[in-house]
Design an enzyme around this catalytic site. Sequence first.
Site, PDB file in Angstrom:
ATOM      1  N   GLU A  19      66.085  97.178  -1.014  1.00 54.83           N
ATOM      2  CA  GLU A  19      65.629  96.164  -0.066  1.00 54.83           C
ATOM      3  C   GLU A  19      65.485  94.790  -0.717  1.00 54.83           C
ATOM      4  OE1 GLU A  19      62.207  97.925   1.871  1.00 54.83           O
ATOM      5  OE2 GLU A  19      63.462  99.377   2.933  1.00 54.83           O
ATOM      6  N   GLU A  23      68.317 104.825   4.044  1.00 54.92           N
ATOM      7  CA  GLU A  23      66.908 105.177   4.233  1.00 54.92           C
ATOM      8  C   GLU A  23      66.527 104.860   5.666  1.00 54.92           C
ATOM      9  OE1 GLU A  23      64.011 103.593   1.364  1.00 54.92           O
ATOM     10  OE2 GLU A  23      62.594 103.342   3.016  1.00 54.92           O
TER      11      GLU A  23
END
Length: 535
Positions: free
Chosen positions: A201, A319
């Site tokens: 991220e 994810e």
Amino acid sequence: MGVNQCVKVALFLGLLILFCSSFSSSEDVKLKVKGVTNIATTDENFVCATLDWWPSNKCDYNQCPWGKAGILNLDLNNTILSNAIKAFNPLRIRLGGSLQDQIIYQFGKQKQCPTMRKKDNGLFGFSVGCLLRKRWDEVNHFFNKTGVKFTFGLNALMGKKNSKEDQLNWKGDWNPNNAISLMKYTVSKGYNIDSYEFGNELCSEGVSARIDSVQYAKDITKLRHIINSLYPNATTRPKVLGPAGFYGKEWFDSFLQHVGPGVIDGVTHHIYNLGAGVDRDLISKVQDPYFLSKIAQTFKDVSTAVKEFTPWAGAWVGESGGAYNSGGKDVSHTFVNGFWYLDQLGMTSTFNHKVYCRQALIGGNYALLNTTSFIPNPDYYGALLWHRLMGTNVLSISHDSSPYLRTYAHCSKEGSGITLLLINMENSTSFDVSLVNDMNLYPEELASEGINKGNLMDSLKRKEYHLTPKDGNIQSDVVLLNGTPLELTKSKEIPELKPKIVDASSSSPIKVAPHSIVFVQINNFNAPACAPPTK
């Protein structure tokens, strides 16, 4: 009988009829399956689950739902955990998450191994942590024993410093020395790594840190060269995955245009489309087909970008926990969450995604296994059925009925024919589903008369797997398969998943009850796309 009594009786009967009709109804549905060609393909091991780094004091909304589920604390000797993984034969597992860019490895010159602690100004509120050599051995031995296809997320912030002008922005070249030491040791031990993922991220707007798209492309190219050098045999060489974050068109397009051919194998992005785990509307969102469909554009955009800029790679959901901050404590581990999860598997596969990684295998409120008892939650069994039944070829399927009936079709994983996934989000309407085999090779608007409109149900032998919640409670942790609760055996094995066999002599439709999920395997459905390849 007086007039007033007649009126009262008529009113009562009217209310009774209204009540009964609102309580339960049935609707006939014709499903049109286009079996001539596929519309997309997935990886053989499409279903994936994650393990995370969170310590036990990871807390959200005045609750700390991770316990000892983080990889540094997880009981790798737990029998249920081992059996739950083995049942997939194999299960793809991705080890990564928010804290991975703060993890250093006890290899090479890194002799000290600091313990991760709460830290107010640390990324995600924690200090730097460490992966002990001993723990790396334990994890790999466990994964080897249980047959895991292992993706390991590397720290992509090593050597970087955050900008003085923008604390979120991290600058400088990646220092790979610590990662190289870990990988060299891994090679020397013969540990099997399916893929390395670079950072977590850090793309687009970032979460707690961000890297410029061009710099990230430069860094991940360096990782590819290192892996090529350490793993000279191309047939056993781990794949390279990234950027492992939330999709933003400008950042993704720039990154993909700056990586050369063959640098990345999987373009990973993350999905938390249900919002915060504390959201009171969470249970409504997972039953709302209109809301669930909003994320489809993201899947299409990622797939389009991959096809345009890096056609040698595949799109992955790296994810996805649905609701962020560890999920919803009364929803994410219950039966109703399967409406969101299995719909996500179906939807992403139609947009040519190769892998879908569920956050998490264990830990938080959204895990496939209970965080303390390790007993499988309902979504575990949905994932296992998908893995065993749904093949890699995705077929077009459609109907003109309620949008609350979600439908997906794949070639079957084993044998010939097709497997359907039918999700009924309606709370009072059942669907009687029959099939139409659309063998038309041409666009509908040009030649709709090519469709075979006959009733196929009188010639199709099928296996049905009906998933329903215990006692009709959609927030139950217990799921029934064809009316029987799915419970571990006395030896803590995953129970056998027995189908309901419907003989070809029966012309009955597939009955999809309210609030149920149904897999249907039909081996003698004539789908050319599912036939063995001709020589």
